[in-house]
Each structure stands twice: as structure tokens, then as C-alpha cells.
Design an enzyme around this catalytic site. Structure first.
Site, PDB file in Angstrom:
ATOM      1  N   ASP A   1       7.047   6.759  19.680  1.00  0.00           N
ATOM      2  CA  ASP A   1       5.609   6.741  19.455  1.00  0.00           C
ATOM      3  C   ASP A   1       5.221   5.275  19.260  1.00  0.00           C
ATOM      4  O   ASP A   1       5.340   4.725  18.167  1.00  0.00           O
ATOM      5  CB  ASP A   1       5.266   7.576  18.216  1.00  0.00           C
TER       6      ASP A   1
ATOM      7  N   ASP B   1       9.108   5.870  15.123  1.00  0.00           N
ATOM      8  CA  ASP B   1       8.869   7.285  14.882  1.00  0.00           C
ATOM      9  C   ASP B   1       9.230   8.016  16.172  1.00  0.00           C
ATOM     10  O   ASP B   1       8.643   7.752  17.220  1.00  0.00           O
ATOM     11  CB  ASP B   1       7.377   7.480  14.549  1.00  0.00           C
TER      12      ASP B   1
ATOM     13  N   ASP C   1       9.657  11.753  17.798  1.00  0.00           N
ATOM     14  CA  ASP C   1       9.234  13.103  17.489  1.00  0.00           C
ATOM     15  C   ASP C   1       9.640  14.035  18.628  1.00  0.00           C
ATOM     16  O   ASP C   1       9.379  13.750  19.794  1.00  0.00           O
ATOM     17  CB  ASP C   1       7.699  13.084  17.344  1.00  0.00           C
TER      18      ASP C   1
ATOM     19  N   GLY D   1      11.778  15.329  13.670  1.00  0.00           N
ATOM     20  CA  GLY D   1      12.053  14.007  14.221  1.00  0.00           C
ATOM     21  C   GLY D   1      12.728  13.073  13.240  1.00  0.00           C
ATOM     22  O   GLY D   1      13.165  13.487  12.165  1.00  0.00           O
TER      23      GLY D   1
ATOM     24  N   GLU E   1       0.827  -1.213   0.000  1.00  0.00           N
ATOM     25  CA  GLU E   1       0.000   0.000   0.000  1.00  0.00           C
ATOM     26  C   GLU E   1       0.861   1.263   0.000  1.00  0.00           C
ATOM     27  O   GLU E   1       1.775   1.419   0.802  1.00  0.00           O
ATOM     28  CB  GLU E   1      -0.917   0.057   1.239  1.00  0.00           C
TER      29      GLU E   1
ATOM     30  N   GLY F   1      11.983  15.384   8.033  1.00  0.00           N
ATOM     31  CA  GLY F   1      11.778  16.609   7.267  1.00  0.00           C
ATOM     32  C   GLY F   1      11.361  17.773   8.134  1.00  0.00           C
ATOM     33  O   GLY F   1      11.312  18.920   7.705  1.00  0.00           O
TER      34      GLY F   1
ATOM     35  N   CYS G   1      13.332  24.965  23.000  1.00  0.00           N
ATOM     36  CA  CYS G   1      12.207  25.103  22.063  1.00  0.00           C
ATOM     37  C   CYS G   1      11.008  24.348  22.626  1.00  0.00           C
ATOM     38  O   CYS G   1      11.126  23.595  23.580  1.00  0.00           O
ATOM     39  CB  CYS G   1      12.492  24.457  20.705  1.00  0.00           C
TER      40      CYS G   1
HETATM   41 ZN   LIG Z   1      15.815  23.384  20.646  1.00  0.00          ZN
END
Ligand SMILES: [Zn+2]
Length: 412
Positions: free
Chosen positions: A299, A109, A111, A164, A44, A161, A122
């Protein structure tokens, strides 16, 4: 650098899929040697189009057909799903319940938003070079666990991109793993437990499992520079109170009296360590703090399900314009997410003729041959090389396996 403007995507994506996307190695990767019947055909793909139209259960009879489709519809985002019992595009033609997800890479994954309680630089979708170290540490720990504790071989680590990283574990045996097995592995690789309301998220018990001591060994070279200097986790009352909350009473009280007398996080950390070691030598408080601040946060749902979709390598991130590129583990500490090319920068590079190319183009050899190598003229080239090496490594071990099998058969 000019701000990224998603409005240019409709203009650039056709160019990207025609001249830059590495269709060759991509098709080789997902065909897995063509050993199993219709493996590529039963995979898929899903596409997100402009205006958020989402097409699931796309499947293709060959990598060439997939390439044509990408060029035709220029998807904003490409996701890869499972290999099913039947071709996903024909799922409505089979009996209810017969259409089943059978195989998929084991994926991870990670993140940066999951680290918001331990990042001071941040929050949410933002990242910077300071907190990127968390991803570097995560890759080191998960990758070591996969290779040394589970014996896997073929891992592709990819920058998402944006904020993560993803990992694709592609070994033949692993792609066949059930959900239950995937869950068990993710459980083994997870240490940080609990949501925002949980103060202490890491609790170690005696004896310390080798996975944990190996992980701590990998964090150590980063800890001072990352956590004490970069994040300055003991730099202000507010932040040292958070750390002290992980220390048992009555030690906590004495630390809170001691911290204001010290100059910086490095000194305060030294005080914390020596006090814990002196008064509570049997506890693993220091290790628990290090892990709570640095250990990878996975995750888990992405990894557990066989049919879970994950953004494809070399898909462009629509929010940043950055290409989702493979990460070279040999040069992991040098990887800089801000240096990853964007679709705009790549298309600009194509437009800028350099002398060599000008000469080549005059040599009456237009067409396919030149076009397939376009990415090699751009800053996408080193990332495609990492990808090609990964695909070649799989080809090689497949050939090795075949030889071994034919040798065995020869003995009978
Ligand atoms: Zn930072």
C-alpha cells in the site's frame, strides 16, 4: 473456538492495558534512547474509542503518562503518527504552518485484500493458512531488499491482527527520510502495477535487475507448494485461462489445447515452462507469471507520507480481538496468524491460577512488581520477547555509535 464478540471489549480492554500491554519496552522503543530533545513528547498518537470516536494529535510528556491515559480511556485502537516540530497536543498554540511532521519510521502495510485477483482460497478480509504464504513471501522479499539493498538495520515486522502485516523501519537515519525519498524506495520495491483492468501486471525488461533476481530466488522455494498445489492456479479452465492470458500468442493457443490433457497444476506448469523456454527463450514470461502471483503488493500511500498513521504494535484488532504482535523473522515459516492470542484468551489465562503463581501471590509481595510481569504468564510472552530483543538491539547499536564517536573525538 468460540466466535469473537466485540461486545466484550469494554470489559477486557482495561484489564489488557493494566496487566498485559508491554508498557516498558514500548516506552523504550518510542523514546529512542532519549537522545533527541522531546522526541517522545512530540510524537502523535491517535486513539479510536468505543462508538468510533477518533482522537487525533494526542501527545504525552512521558511513556508513563501515555500508560496512564491508555488505562484511563481504554482505546479500541491505537495508531502511531509522526514526530512533529511541536507537541501535537499543543499544535493550536503555534503559528499556522509552523506545526510540521518532521520524522517517522518508514512503514509498510501489506494487506491480503490486494491479492484477491491471485487468491483462489479466500477473498476480501478472509485469510487462511494457504494464502498466508503470500505474507511470508512478502516479508522475505521486502526485508531482504531493506537490509541488503538499502542497508537498514532495525526492522520490526508486526501482524496487523487481521489480514496483513506491517513493517516499522526504525534506523535513526531512515526516520529522517523525506517523503520523496520514501516514495523512491517504495517505487524500487514495487513490481506489480495496474488495477483490476490490467491483465499483465508485471513486465520485465533485459537485463533483469538484481533486486528482481534476488526476489525470484526467495519465491522459488514456495512456488510449487503454494501456487501449484495450494492455490492450484492451473487447476480449472477458468484459472488456467487467467494464467495463459499472460503468455504471448501463438503460444497461448497451444497451451490452451495442451492443458486439458494434463492431470494437475504441476504438470500444466511444466508444459508452460518448457514451451516458453523452447519457443520464446528471450522472454521472461515464466518469471513474470511467478511475480504476478507471488510478489508483495504494497500500500504505497502508507509508506510515502511522513504523517501517515499506522496501527500500533500490541494494539488489539477490534474486528478479530487479536493482538497486533511482532513476528519473529527467525521463525517466520512457523508464524501462524490463527495461533496469535486474542484479548479474550489472554484475559482467561490471567484468570486461570496456576500453582506457581498461587504460591507467589501468598508471598506478601503484591503491587507493581508482580503486575508488570503479568504478560509473562500468558501466551503473549514469546511475542513480547521478540519485541524486547528488537528494542535491545537498537539500544546496543546506539551505544556502539556513541563509543565510536567518543573514540573519534579522542583522536583530536
Ligand atoms: Zn486463503
Amino acid at each position: 473456538m468460540a466466535a469473537w464478540e466485540p461486545a466484550v471489549l469494554p470489559d477486557l480492554l482495561p484489564l489488557y492495558y493494566r496487566r498485559l500491554f508491554p508498557h516498558g519496552p514500548y516506552g523504550r522503543w518510542l523514546s529512542y534512547g532519549g537522545v533527541e530533545k522531546n522526541y517522545f513528547q512530540r510524537r502523535e498518537f491517535s486513539f479510536t474509542l468505543r462508538s468510533d470516536v477518533y482522537l487525533r494529535y494526542q501527545s504525552f510528556s512521558s511513556p508513563q503518562e501515555l500508560e496512564k491515559e491508555m488505562q484511563k480511556i481504554s482505546p479500541y485502537k491505537i495508531d502511531i503518527g509522526a514526530v512533529y516540530s511541536h507537541r501535537p497536543s499543543q499544535r493550536n498554540a503555534v503559528h499556522m504552518g509552523a506545526f510540521q511532521a518532521q520524522e517517522k519510521e518508514l512503514v509498510f502495510d501489506i494487506d491480503m485484500t490486494d491479492y484477491d485477483d491471485v487468491r483462489r482460497c479466500c477473498s476480501s478480509a478472509e485469510i487462511c493458512s494457504k494464502c498466508w504464504t503470500l505474507m511470508t513471501i512478502a516479508i522475505r522479499i521486502i526485508d531482504r531488499g531493506l537490509v541488503e539493498d538499502f542497508g537498514v538495520k532495525h526492522r520490526l515486522w508486526v501482524y496487523s491482527g487481521r489480514r496483513g502485516v506491517h513493517c516499522w523501519v526504525c534506523d535513526d537515519a531512515v526516520r529522517k527520510w523525506s517523503s520523496a525519498l520514501r516514495s523512491a524506495v517504495v517505487e524500487y520495491l514495487s513490481l506489480v502495477k495496474g488495477g483490476p483492468e490490467t491483465v499483465k501486471k508485471v513486465n520485465l525488461t533485459e537485463p533483469i535487475h538484481p533486486f528482481i533476481s534476488n526476489s525470484l530466488r526467495l519465491v522459488e522455494p514456495y512456488f510449487e507448494e503454494y501456487a501449484l498445489v495450494g492455490q492450484d492456479i492451473l487447476g480449472s479452465r477458468e484459472s488456467w485461462e487467467k494464467v495463459a492470458a499472460l503468455v504471448p500468442e501463438p503460444l497461448r493457443e497451444s497451451l490452451l489445447l495442451e492443458f486439458p490433457k494434463k492431470h494437475d497444476s504441476v504438470q500444466r506448469w511444466a508444459v508452460l515452462k518448457s514451451k516458453v523456454e523452447k519457443h520464446k527463450p528471450k522472454l521472461h514470461t515464466v518469471k513474470e507469471i511467478v511475480l504476478q502471483y507471488c510478489f508483495p503488493r504494497l500500500d504505497v500511500n502508507v509508506s510515502k507520507g511522513v504523517s501517515h498513521l499506522l496501527k500500533s504494535p500490541f494494539s488489539v484488532h477490534p474486528k478479530t480481538g487479536r493482538v497486533s504482535v511482532p513476528i519473529d523473522l527467525q521463525r517466520l515459516d512457523q508464524f501462524d496468524p490463527f495461533a496469535v492470542p486474542t484479548i479474550s484468551s489472554l484475559c482467561n489465562e490471567l484468570d486461570t491460577p496456576n500453582k506457581e503463581d498461587g504460591e507467589k501471590e501468598n508471598e506478601a509481595e503484591p503491587g507493581a512488581k508482580r503486575r508488570t510481569r503479568d504478560y509473562k504468564k500468558t501466551s503473549l510472552a514469546p511475542y513480547v520477547r521478540v519485541f524486547e530483543e528488537f528494542v535491545e538491539e537498537m539500544d546496543k547499536s546506539r551505544k556502539g555509535e556513541r563509543l565510536k564517536r567518543s573514540d573519534l573525538q579522542g583522536d583530536f
